[in-house]
Design an enzyme around this catalytic site. Sequence first.
Site, PDB file in Angstrom:
ATOM      1  N   GLU A  45      48.276  42.020  33.125  1.00 65.21           N
ATOM      2  CA  GLU A  45      46.841  41.870  33.377  1.00 65.21           C
ATOM      3  C   GLU A  45      46.526  41.943  34.871  1.00 65.21           C
ATOM      4  O   GLU A  45      45.526  42.518  35.275  1.00 65.21           O
ATOM      5  CB  GLU A  45      46.314  40.551  32.776  1.00 65.21           C
ATOM      6  CG  GLU A  45      46.219  40.554  31.255  1.00 65.21           C
ATOM      7  CD  GLU A  45      45.241  41.605  30.719  1.00 65.21           C
ATOM      8  OE1 GLU A  45      44.296  41.989  31.433  1.00 65.21           O
ATOM      9  OE2 GLU A  45      45.439  42.066  29.580  1.00 65.21           O
ATOM     10  N   TYR A 128      38.041  36.746  33.650  1.00 62.41           N
ATOM     11  CA  TYR A 128      38.531  37.730  32.678  1.00 62.41           C
ATOM     12  C   TYR A 128      40.021  37.551  32.413  1.00 62.41           C
ATOM     13  O   TYR A 128      40.470  37.486  31.258  1.00 62.41           O
ATOM     14  CB  TYR A 128      38.245  39.171  33.153  1.00 62.41           C
ATOM     15  CG  TYR A 128      39.062  40.146  32.349  1.00 62.41           C
ATOM     16  CD1 TYR A 128      38.653  40.492  31.070  1.00 62.41           C
ATOM     17  CD2 TYR A 128      40.281  40.641  32.822  1.00 62.41           C
ATOM     18  CE1 TYR A 128      39.433  41.317  30.277  1.00 62.41           C
ATOM     19  CE2 TYR A 128      41.066  41.468  32.036  1.00 62.41           C
ATOM     20  CZ  TYR A 128      40.639  41.802  30.768  1.00 62.41           C
ATOM     21  OH  TYR A 128      41.422  42.603  29.983  1.00 62.41           O
ATOM     22  N   ASP A 146      35.910  42.993  29.386  1.00 58.94           N
ATOM     23  CA  ASP A 146      36.105  43.880  30.540  1.00 58.94           C
ATOM     24  C   ASP A 146      35.199  45.106  30.357  1.00 58.94           C
ATOM     25  O   ASP A 146      34.356  45.137  29.446  1.00 58.94           O
ATOM     26  CB  ASP A 146      37.585  44.273  30.698  1.00 58.94           C
ATOM     27  CG  ASP A 146      38.060  45.168  29.567  1.00 58.94           C
ATOM     28  OD1 ASP A 146      37.288  45.421  28.622  1.00 58.94           O
ATOM     29  OD2 ASP A 146      39.209  45.645  29.630  1.00 58.94           O
TER      30      ASP A 146
END
Length: 362
Positions: A45, A128, A146
């Site tokens: 990520e 996020y 996102d």
Amino acid sequence: MHAKARPADLLTWYDRHARALPWRTGPAQRSKGVRPDPYRVWLSEVMLQQTTVITVIPYFERFTTLWPTVTDLAMAEDTQVMGEWAGLGYYARARNALKCARAVVADHAGQFPEQREALLNLPGIGPYTAAAIAAIAFDRPEVVVDGNIERVMARLLNDPTPLPKAKPGLTRAAAALTPDHRPGDYAQAVMDLGATVCTPKSPNCGICPWHTPCLARAAGTQAGLPRKTAKKSKPTRLGIAYVMRRSDGALLLERRPDKGLLGGMLGWPGSEWNEAPTPAPPVVADWQVLPEEARHTFTHFHLRLRIMLAQVGLDAQPKTGKFIAYQNFNRSELPTVMRKVFDLSHDALENMTYTAPKRSPL
Ligand code: SF4
């Protein structure tokens, strides 16, 4: 109407079409009880922020080979990590990743926390990323939003509101759809749908599991959504890069300060980057200007770098940087803009010869 879009239909699609990604525990493995490795989920990520999957894969594989656990990464040398990150861009992410790995080891006994709130307290983890890790690694029903997911939601709702104004409404739509059952798989399923079917320019609605409830598909407006507020054009900054070779082939490089753009990365000495940079050669020499400039675009500005070349003697004492023997120079440790400078300079450097400055005969 988006309310009729069912997570179960998307999960059925995901079970058949999930992308195989090196950091992913696929739906078949998950159904057998295999748990994802939070370190791999986190690292992927962090690398994927602002960067495409295809670019990230080789970096992810190299990092996890060199540092298979968060503890291994926490113990790594900063310069080695920055060198391995070179080319991936947005270098603050690499510095924060190291800080985060060290905080996980120091404050959480080497285990990533499961809760979104605790994840948010770690360096480099924003809303996020915290939601994505909590959902994907720990199967928590967090709302992961996102750009891909905003696009899917805007189309399901046929929402004409431009981004970023549309964000709160799209987040509410995403929250209303997030299921308690298999939330980790669901988060990845929406990501996959956005990346492979509901793509920005030509969504493939014919194979979409949400074809029926999608309002934009019904109205024929999907390709134009989400709308975006026109961006201000980026300013252009100028700069000068000094590429200097010593007569034994060594190159002059400097490590940039930790804070700021390209912080902690290796680069060529140079001027400030602004509208009218002041020349700042690291040493007095017979500098020659290269006819081509290096051009690069950062998040907030375009950069045009004039390239100056010089060859100097073994006695050169530059006021900045450090000579690196040519056999120890590794182009791949340079960030992309500095690689461009090197690539443009390479042939001219090879053809340069060193002429010792004339000394007065005493
Ligand atoms: S039907 Fe088309 S526009 Fe709607 S979510 Fe699916 S791919 Fe996207």
